[in-house]
Design a protein around this motif. Sequence first.
Motif, PDB file in Angstrom:
ATOM      1  N   TYR A 277       3.400   4.082  -5.452  1.00  0.00           N
ATOM      2  CA  TYR A 277       3.254   4.147  -3.988  1.00  0.00           C
ATOM      3  C   TYR A 277       3.362   5.588  -3.529  1.00  0.00           C
ATOM      4  N   ILE A 278       2.372   6.037  -2.772  1.00  0.00           N
ATOM      5  CA  ILE A 278       2.384   7.375  -2.178  1.00  0.00           C
ATOM      6  C   ILE A 278       1.991   7.247  -0.716  1.00  0.00           C
ATOM      7  N   TRP A 279       2.812   7.815   0.147  1.00  0.00           N
ATOM      8  CA  TRP A 279       2.500   7.858   1.587  1.00  0.00           C
ATOM      9  C   TRP A 279       2.532   9.305   2.039  1.00  0.00           C
ATOM     10  N   ILE A 280       1.540   9.685   2.867  1.00  0.00           N
ATOM     11  CA  ILE A 280       1.478  11.024   3.448  1.00  0.00           C
ATOM     12  C   ILE A 280       1.175  10.860   4.934  1.00  0.00           C
ATOM     13  N   GLY A 281       1.919  11.558   5.800  1.00  0.00           N
ATOM     14  CA  GLY A 281       1.638  11.417   7.224  1.00  0.00           C
ATOM     15  C   GLY A 281       2.671  12.093   8.093  1.00  0.00           C
ATOM     16  N   ALA A 282       2.860  11.521   9.286  1.00  0.00           N
ATOM     17  CA  ALA A 282       3.835  12.021  10.251  1.00  0.00           C
ATOM     18  C   ALA A 282       4.612  10.819  10.778  1.00  0.00           C
ATOM     19  N   GLU A 283       5.361  11.015  11.870  1.00  0.00           N
ATOM     20  CA  GLU A 283       6.275   9.966  12.329  1.00  0.00           C
ATOM     21  C   GLU A 283       5.563   8.675  12.730  1.00  0.00           C
ATOM     22  N   GLU A 284       4.347   8.774  13.279  1.00  0.00           N
ATOM     23  CA  GLU A 284       3.714   7.588  13.831  1.00  0.00           C
ATOM     24  C   GLU A 284       2.463   7.130  13.082  1.00  0.00           C
ATOM     25  N   ARG A 285       1.937   7.942  12.208  1.00  0.00           N
ATOM     26  CA  ARG A 285       0.718   7.532  11.514  1.00  0.00           C
ATOM     27  C   ARG A 285       0.586   8.290  10.204  1.00  0.00           C
ATOM     28  N   GLY A 286      -0.150   7.718   9.284  1.00  0.00           N
ATOM     29  CA  GLY A 286      -0.340   8.338   7.985  1.00  0.00           C
ATOM     30  C   GLY A 286      -1.205   7.459   7.109  1.00  0.00           C
ATOM     31  N   LEU A 287      -1.255   7.791   5.833  1.00  0.00           N
ATOM     32  CA  LEU A 287      -2.064   7.042   4.880  1.00  0.00           C
ATOM     33  C   LEU A 287      -1.240   6.765   3.635  1.00  0.00           C
ATOM     34  N   SER A 288      -1.325   5.537   3.133  1.00  0.00           N
ATOM     35  CA  SER A 288      -0.623   5.204   1.902  1.00  0.00           C
ATOM     36  C   SER A 288      -1.613   4.661   0.878  1.00  0.00           C
ATOM     37  N   VAL A 289      -1.356   5.000  -0.374  1.00  0.00           N
ATOM     38  CA  VAL A 289      -2.135   4.500  -1.502  1.00  0.00           C
ATOM     39  C   VAL A 289      -1.149   3.868  -2.470  1.00  0.00           C
ATOM     40  N   PHE A 290      -1.419   2.637  -2.887  1.00  0.00           N
ATOM     41  CA  PHE A 290      -0.448   1.963  -3.735  1.00  0.00           C
ATOM     42  C   PHE A 290      -1.130   0.947  -4.635  1.00  0.00           C
ATOM     43  N   GLY A 291      -0.460   0.603  -5.721  1.00  0.00           N
ATOM     44  CA  GLY A 291      -0.955  -0.412  -6.648  1.00  0.00           C
ATOM     45  C   GLY A 291       0.209  -1.143  -7.276  1.00  0.00           C
ATOM     46  N   GLU A 292      -0.015  -2.410  -7.660  1.00  0.00           N
ATOM     47  CA  GLU A 292       1.049  -3.219  -8.246  1.00  0.00           C
ATOM     48  C   GLU A 292       1.545  -2.652  -9.557  1.00  0.00           C
ATOM     49  N   ASN A 293       0.617  -2.128 -10.359  1.00  0.00           N
ATOM     50  CA  ASN A 293       0.980  -1.621 -11.681  1.00  0.00           C
ATOM     51  C   ASN A 293      -0.072  -0.609 -12.123  1.00  0.00           C
ATOM     52  N   ASP A 294       0.050  -0.113 -13.345  1.00  0.00           N
ATOM     53  CA  ASP A 294      -0.852   0.932 -13.831  1.00  0.00           C
ATOM     54  C   ASP A 294      -2.007   0.368 -14.658  1.00  0.00           C
ATOM     55  N   ARG A 295      -2.335  -0.886 -14.469  1.00  0.00           N
ATOM     56  CA  ARG A 295      -3.461  -1.465 -15.196  1.00  0.00           C
ATOM     57  C   ARG A 295      -4.750  -0.697 -14.866  1.00  0.00           C
ATOM     58  N   GLY A 296      -5.466  -0.319 -15.904  1.00  0.00           N
ATOM     59  CA  GLY A 296      -6.713   0.426 -15.708  1.00  0.00           C
ATOM     60  C   GLY A 296      -6.527   1.925 -15.616  1.00  0.00           C
ATOM     61  N   TRP A 297      -5.285   2.393 -15.620  1.00  0.00           N
ATOM     62  CA  TRP A 297      -5.011   3.830 -15.568  1.00  0.00           C
ATOM     63  C   TRP A 297      -4.612   4.316 -16.967  1.00  0.00           C
TER      64      TRP A 297
ATOM     65  N   THR B  44      -2.273   6.434 -19.620  1.00  0.00           N
ATOM     66  CA  THR B  44      -0.826   6.669 -19.689  1.00  0.00           C
ATOM     67  C   THR B  44      -0.521   7.993 -20.380  1.00  0.00           C
ATOM     68  N   ASP B  45      -1.456   8.926 -20.270  1.00  0.00           N
ATOM     69  CA  ASP B  45      -1.301  10.246 -20.875  1.00  0.00           C
ATOM     70  C   ASP B  45      -0.379  11.095 -20.005  1.00  0.00           C
ATOM     71  N   TYR B  46       0.686  11.627 -20.604  1.00  0.00           N
ATOM     72  CA  TYR B  46       1.615  12.456 -19.842  1.00  0.00           C
ATOM     73  C   TYR B  46       1.012  13.802 -19.457  1.00  0.00           C
ATOM     74  N   LYS B  47      -0.037  14.232 -20.157  1.00  0.00           N
ATOM     75  CA  LYS B  47      -0.597  15.566 -19.909  1.00  0.00           C
ATOM     76  C   LYS B  47      -1.462  15.610 -18.656  1.00  0.00           C
ATOM     77  N   THR B  48      -2.009  14.476 -18.265  1.00  0.00           N
ATOM     78  CA  THR B  48      -2.923  14.443 -17.127  1.00  0.00           C
ATOM     79  C   THR B  48      -2.269  13.736 -15.948  1.00  0.00           C
ATOM     80  N   PRO B  49      -1.947  14.434 -14.861  1.00  0.00           N
ATOM     81  CA  PRO B  49      -1.387  13.765 -13.684  1.00  0.00           C
ATOM     82  C   PRO B  49      -2.407  12.791 -13.093  1.00  0.00           C
ATOM     83  N   LEU B  50      -2.002  11.548 -12.903  1.00  0.00           N
ATOM     84  CA  LEU B  50      -2.925  10.566 -12.348  1.00  0.00           C
ATOM     85  C   LEU B  50      -3.095  10.734 -10.847  1.00  0.00           C
ATOM     86  N   GLN B  51      -2.114  11.310 -10.187  1.00  0.00           N
ATOM     87  CA  GLN B  51      -2.212  11.590  -8.752  1.00  0.00           C
ATOM     88  C   GLN B  51      -1.779  13.023  -8.489  1.00  0.00           C
TER      89      GLN B  51
END
Length: 208
Positions: A165-185, A187-194
């Motif tokens: 879960y990642i949220w970016i914004g201010a006090e009243e509005r913003g955008l969040s991106v989230f997923g239940e799990n890492d299926r389909g992603w 798992t390499d530690y060298k490459t940041p997924l976000q």
Amino acid sequence: PFTPLKVSGRKVETILRTHTVNALCLWDQVMALEKPLLTAPMALEAVIGGTTFPAKGSRFTINQATATRVTMQSNWSAGPLHGTAHAVWDYDGVMQWTLVVNPCAERVDHLRLRIPLDDRSMPLMHTCADGIRFNYAGAVPAGSGTIWDGRKAGKNSIIGTYVPYIWIGAEERGLSVFGENDRGWATDYKTPLQEMSRQGGTLTLTLN
């Protein structure tokens, strides 16, 4: 008490905001409190053999449009890579986006989704992983270039750099991106997924 979903052409109205959708079932813009959140449309791109191909959508269709549910789909291509995109909207304003990638004869080095946000409207961030009491909530890091990636988020036992879960914004509005799990992603530690980067007036959240 209840705000129905409304569809007019490529515009989807949900509670407290209006989204303009493109042929990838992603957003060209979202208006909240009568102000835009994006500085440019969300974009998908593929890097194949060292060449970057922007994804282009086609055959965009809205399959269902009711007061409580909207579904849409499209085809997309990025050079030799092809697939479909699907979006399902719920009446709370959440859109579930599913990207289907067809087999490709060539090696795909990277597949990226870029979300360019208005930096002035995004002073705060919140990330959540698989624990409590250590998830970051505070100011977006200063600087230019890459300022944050998923390796910096606190985790207990998640393998790799995925942040649920990642949220970016201010006090009243913003955008969040989230997923239940890492299926389909990966798992390499060298490459940041976000990753989060800043250039000029744009704060870009990139999903690898």
